[in-house]
Write a protein that holds these residues in place. Structure first.
Motif, PDB file in Angstrom:
ATOM      1  N   SER A   1       0.773  -0.566   0.168  1.00  0.00           N
ATOM      2  CA  SER A   1       0.483  -0.073  -0.207  1.00  0.00           C
ATOM      3  C   SER A   1       0.692   1.112   0.063  1.00  0.00           C
ATOM      4  O   SER A   1       0.281   2.110  -0.523  1.00  0.00           O
TER       5      SER A   1
ATOM      6  N   THR B   1      -3.983  -0.254  -2.985  1.00  0.00           N
ATOM      7  CA  THR B   1      -5.439   0.035  -2.353  1.00  0.00           C
ATOM      8  C   THR B   1      -6.541   0.154  -2.840  1.00  0.00           C
ATOM      9  O   THR B   1      -7.696  -0.238  -2.144  1.00  0.00           O
ATOM     10  N   LEU B   2      -6.762   0.723  -3.793  1.00  0.00           N
ATOM     11  CA  LEU B   2      -7.753   1.039  -4.024  1.00  0.00           C
ATOM     12  C   LEU B   2      -8.585  -0.712  -4.829  1.00  0.00           C
ATOM     13  O   LEU B   2      -9.697  -0.329  -4.531  1.00  0.00           O
TER      14      LEU B   2
ATOM     15  N   ARG C   1      -9.943  -2.471  -2.032  1.00  0.00           N
ATOM     16  CA  ARG C   1     -10.748  -1.699  -0.784  1.00  0.00           C
ATOM     17  C   ARG C   1     -11.266  -2.224  -0.136  1.00  0.00           C
ATOM     18  O   ARG C   1     -11.602  -1.518   1.261  1.00  0.00           O
TER      19      ARG C   1
ATOM     20  N   PHE D   1     -10.937  -1.126   4.024  1.00  0.00           N
ATOM     21  CA  PHE D   1     -11.517   0.742   3.621  1.00  0.00           C
ATOM     22  C   PHE D   1     -12.706   0.509   4.990  1.00  0.00           C
ATOM     23  O   PHE D   1     -12.694   1.589   6.015  1.00  0.00           O
TER      24      PHE D   1
END
Length: 154
Positions: A29, A36-37, A40, A44
């Motif tokens: 990350s 990270t996207l 997610r 998240f």
């Protein structure tokens, strides 16, 4: 035959992918923003120091979903297994409080407590086992041993 194999491959493949993502998450990350996207959905909802909790939820969901499969026709065993699973993850939830907000932590804790109460309360309506519960005890000991091993891995 083929459906079972395809489902197993899909489930094991997805679990392995998310486990690998959790394993490399701290370094990946920082190096790759797209990581990270892409993952997610896995990170998240949780505090940054509990980024791995999505994997714990996968294990919890699998364990709860396996109760009717392992305990076919044995309602007493199903009740005990569900109570053990929910109690185990309730303790983990209370010790870690992984969700980002207090409301989500309280909600998850309350849901697990309600699952335990429903399972125990519904045990009154189950049938008595004819073999004295020997098979149930054996399966529960194997199941508890497996939960201990999973805990050690996590």
């Amino acid at each position: 035959g083929l459906g079972v194999a395809a489902t197993a491959i899909y489930a094991v493949g997805f679990f392995s992918l998310t486990a690998y993502a959790n394993w490399i998450a701290p370094t990946a990350s920082a190096r790759r923003p797209r990581f990270t996207l892409f993952f997610r959905f896995l990170f998240f909802r949780f505090r940054t120091d509990r980024w791995y909790w999505g994997q714990v939820l996968f294990v919890r969901s699998f364990a709860i979903a396996s109760v009717p499969i392992i305990g076919v026709g044995r309602s007493a065993m199903q009740v005990v297994m569900l109570t053990v699973i929910a109690g185990f993850f309730l303790v983990l939830q209370c010790l870690n409080m992984p969700w980002k907000t207090a409301l989500l932590n309280i909600s998850d804790t309350a849901i697990l407590a309600m699952v335990i109460m429903l399972a125990v309360g519904s045990s009154v309506f189950g049938e008595q086992e004819e073999d004295g519960g020997g098979y149930t005890l054996f399966v529960l000991l194997c199941f508890a041993s497996g939960m201990v091993v999973i805990t050690g891995i996590l």
